[in-house]
Scaffold this motif. Structure first.
Motif, PDB file in Angstrom:
ATOM      1  N   ARG A   1     -26.258 -89.949   7.447  1.00  0.00           N
ATOM      2  CA  ARG A   1     -27.060 -88.747   7.642  1.00  0.00           C
ATOM      3  C   ARG A   1     -26.783 -87.757   6.522  1.00  0.00           C
TER       4      ARG A   1
ATOM      5  N   HIS B   1     -35.223 -88.103  15.130  1.00  0.00           N
ATOM      6  CA  HIS B   1     -34.673 -89.155  14.283  1.00  0.00           C
ATOM      7  C   HIS B   1     -35.617 -90.349  14.163  1.00  0.00           C
TER       8      HIS B   1
ATOM      9  N   GLY C   1     -32.892 -83.442  17.712  1.00  0.00           N
ATOM     10  CA  GLY C   1     -31.581 -83.393  17.084  1.00  0.00           C
ATOM     11  C   GLY C   1     -31.052 -81.986  16.900  1.00  0.00           C
TER      12      GLY C   1
ATOM     13  N   TYR D   1     -31.759 -91.656  10.279  1.00  0.00           N
ATOM     14  CA  TYR D   1     -32.092 -90.469   9.499  1.00  0.00           C
ATOM     15  C   TYR D   1     -33.096 -89.557  10.206  1.00  0.00           C
ATOM     16  N   GLU D   2     -33.023 -88.285   9.847  1.00  0.00           N
ATOM     17  CA  GLU D   2     -33.943 -87.292  10.409  1.00  0.00           C
ATOM     18  C   GLU D   2     -35.312 -87.506   9.775  1.00  0.00           C
TER      19      GLU D   2
END
Length: 743
Positions: A3, A615, A609, A624-625
């Motif tokens: 991340r 995500h 998140g 990952y966002e």
């Protein structure tokens, strides 16, 4: 995937401009439009010969048909070039009918094995490192035990429908391939750069004959033959720099009766063959000059004297053609055609023999074709449908006519050439533009962009929309594959692994178009179909314990993947918000659809998140966002709060605020670049595919438009809250209006 932040916090849009949403949106739009200027199509000489494109945009080399007497030990070579804007690795697809070798810039990069040399074998995927600039490709074909020839070309007809360019100096700019007759000995040197054809030591087909070397003399007789009772048009432009104070003089020789017109107005007529001369007093601007020639008994056409010819400029720049005249015909003498419409280069017209025809040059077989060579402007695909939707709404909300007109011009680029592209595909094997619209075989090809097209048509009547919209509606309603219960699904996918699947993505590829076409056509039954599809997709893809959606239902296995891909879920909620906006509360499915919307919203709310973003794998905070699903959830929440779809809107209002702040701090930089948008996907039963293999792209068109829409809905929500608060304050201060002071 770790991340790791997309950029330093000081590079973020929030750091640069704070809470100014409109500034953020116009920065994103300005960067996108600046990177994709509205270039017109590129026109090239092309020939409808035996080497042509297949439906998948690969070129076919039917050498067994062309050279049935070719012997063992002989070779046929094909040579073309391809432009690349950067150094990149690209995948090509090849099918070998017999032994085949491929050379890239003079270096051998592939040679077929005996078990690959059969037409029925699956295509082969070849990765090739393209260099920036021109890349020369040479195919070497030999006669094998099972055949001769093959197919070669782009590895992605949907997204990269590449066309190759004739590589020799003599034919610079023409589309297609050169190829040899069977040679008894291999080429001494494989062409690897710009060369004249003689310098290669062999002759190349199709032969490039000099027009003047072919009898009879008149150019129209050479192109169309002697056609009694027929006429044809020639079109060029008069250079305005030669006009003004003094008359311009045109003189030459007519080989048959001819009429000359300037800007559609007849200025000179000659009823017989012979020399001619006429003068024109013209303003100092460019003028259309057309000649309508009638076929004579022995010849037809005309020729300007050299001095008069110098007054002209080409009717249209055509790559691979140095002449100034374009030709259209033949027509029945006196047949009415809309010449001005033909001169837009957007359409064909019916000839005197009943065939559709388009402009051509006087080169033997030298037809004119438009090609889309822009990366994005003018292209038709589903991510651009959302991109343009966001830009259009921004142009309206921000009173930016420049942004609005950019969108309308992009869409009209495609729709105005829709009819032409169908003809182009039929004639040449695959269209040079509108590759998806002219060859619809999935919902991806039509619904998303078509929905935005119908919105754009409200702003300005766009050429070709009526025919295009009807074509799309017919496909969705009558041609797209369905299960026995009527659910839309993919019987045939882009690849074999995608066959017999149902994707939650396809709700957006169908529902918004059905909603807008219902309004556009006045047929409310289309809303019934949209509502039915939503509830059918819920039956197959809903995960009730999490109140989210599986990405795909595998029809062969009879099971959902249960993979909670972010953007797939975003498409669903986005589509529901579009449907609920237009569906009457009295509709029999309204309550069920609203309840489905609320369930999904609650499920997604639990998964937001800590940075306000959702995500890539919704249930995995280590993935990952992802920007596009975040934007779809923001958009749908803000709209739902504003339109009263929630029993308790406050948690969703807070999610919108947190989500937009997260985008401007973590996914949008101060130049208006958009990060963290997942690229186009396949599917899997494993979350690991989405987490580790399905990465993100910078400024991917899957995300730009929905970020704009999310920002606009967030602005609308803020305005709604402000107006609601103002109204409540007014009510509190008015005796008798609000007994307990609550809103």
């Amino acid at each position: 995937m770790s991340r790791r932040a997309y950029f330093e916090s000081e590079e973020s849009m929030a750091y640069q401009s704070g809470e100014d949403i409109m500034h953020t949106l116009t920065s994103i739009a300005g960067r996108y439009i600046g990177a994709n200027p509205p270039h017109p199509p590129v026109y090239r000489v092309s020939r409808s010969g035996p080497v042509r494109k297949c439906d998948d945009h690969r070129y076919s080399f039917p050498l067994g048909v062309l050279f049935p007497d070719m012997g063992k030990g002989q070779q046929v070579y094909a040579w073309a070039k391809l432009w690349s804007d950067s150094d990149q690795e690209f995948t090509f697809h090849v099918t070998c009918y017999g032994p085949l070798r491929l050379y890239h810039n003079g270096i051998g990069v592939f040679g077929s094995a005996p078990d690959e040399e059969y037409p029925a074998m699956p295509l082969l995927k070849l990765k090739c490192g393209l260099v920036k600039g021109w890349n020369h490709f040479v195919l070497e074909f030999s006669l094998g035990e099972r055949g001769l020839g093959g197919q070669f070309g782009t590895g992605s007809r949907k997204n990269k429908p590449l066309h190759f360019i004739v590589p020799s100096l003599e034919r610079e700019g023409q589309e297609g391939w050169l190829y040899t007759e069977p040679l008894d000995a291999p080429l001494q040197e494989i062409p690897s750069g710009p060369l004249g054809e003689k310098a290669t030591g062999v002759s190349w087909l199709p032969r490039e004959e000099k027009p003047a070397a072919v009898a009879p003399f008149g150019q129209l007789a050479r192109m169309y033959g002697l056609c009694s009772g027929m006429s044809a048009y020639a079109w060029a432009k008069i250079n305005g720099s030669h006009c003004g104070r003094e008359p311009v003089v045109f003189s030459g020789e007519a080989f048959s009766p001819v009429e000359f017109s300037v800007n559609g107005k007849l200025v000179f007529r000659q009823e017989q063959a012979g020399t001619f001369r006429f003068e024109l007093q013209l303003s100092a601007v460019s003028h259309n000059l057309t000649a309508n020639c009638m076929c004579g008994e022995q010849d037809w056409g005309f020729q300007l004297d050299p001095i008069a010819y110098k007054l002209l400029t080409p009717a249209q720049e055509i790559k691979g053609y140095s002449g100034k005249w374009l030709y259209l015909g033949p027509f029945q003498r006196g047949q009415e055609i809309n010449l001005a419409a033909c001169q837009t280069m957007r359409q064909t017209t019916r000839s005197g023999t009943g065939e559709e025809v388009y402009w051509r040059t006087e080169l033997p077989g030298g037809e004119v074709r438009p090609f889309l060579e822009n990366e994005w402007f003018g292209r038709w695909n589903y991510p651009l449908g959302v991109t343009l939707y966001g830009l259009l709404q921004l142009g309206k909300a921000g009173q930016r006519s420049d942004i609005r007109d950019y969108v309308l011009n992009h869409i009209e680029f495609a729709t105005s050439r829709f009819s032409y592209s169908l003809w182009d595909r039929a004639r040449y094997g695959a269209a040079g533009l509108n590759n998806q619209l002219s060859h619809i075989d999935s919902l991806d090809d039509c619904g998303s962009f078509g929905a935005t097209m119908l919105l754009a048509d409200r702003e300005r009547k766009l050429e070709g929309v009526t025919q295009t919209a009807a074509h799309i509606a017919d496909y969705i309603l009558h041609k797209q594959d369905r299960l026995e219960d009527g659910t839309l699904y993919r019987k045939v996918g882009v690849s074999r692994t995608m066959d017999n699947t149902m994707w939650c993505d396809d709700l957006y590829m169908s529902i918004p178009f059905l909603c807008r076409y219902a309004e556009w056509s006045g047929d409310d039954k289309l809303l019934d179909e949209a509502a039915r599809q939503v509830l059918l997709y819920k039956k197959y893809l809903y995960i009730p314990e999490r109140q989210i959606m599986s990405h795909v239902f595998d029809v062969e296995r009879g099971a959902p993947t249960r993979t909670p891909w972010g953007r797939g879920n975003g498409w669903v909620l986005f589509s529901l918000s579009e449907l609920l906006t237009v569906l009457s509360q009295e509709h029999p499915s309204f309550t069920d659809i609203l309840q489905f919307y609320r369930e999904l919203c609650a499920g997604y709310l639990e998964l937001q998140g800590r940075n306000g973003l959702w995500h890539q794998v919704l249930t995995d905070p280590q993935s990952y966002e992802e920007t596009s699903c975040t934007s779809m959830f923001i958009y749908s929440y803000a709209r739902g709060a504003r339109l009263g779809w929630f029993m308790n809107p406050e948690p969703y209002i807070q999610a919108v605020r947190l989500g937009w702040k997260g985008l401007t701090r973590h996914a949008i930089d101060k130049q208006g670049n958009v990060y963290g948008v997942c690229r186009g996907s396949s599917y899997s039963f494993s979350n690991q595919y989405y987490k580790h293999e399905l990465g993100w792209n910078l400024n991917d068109t899957h995300g730009i438009g929905i970020v704009l829409l999310a920002g606009l809905e967030t602005l609308s929500m803020h305005e709604w809250q402000a107006s609601t608060s103002t109204h409540a304050a007014e009510m509190i201060g008015t005796p008798g209006k609000m007994g307990n002071g609550s809103v």
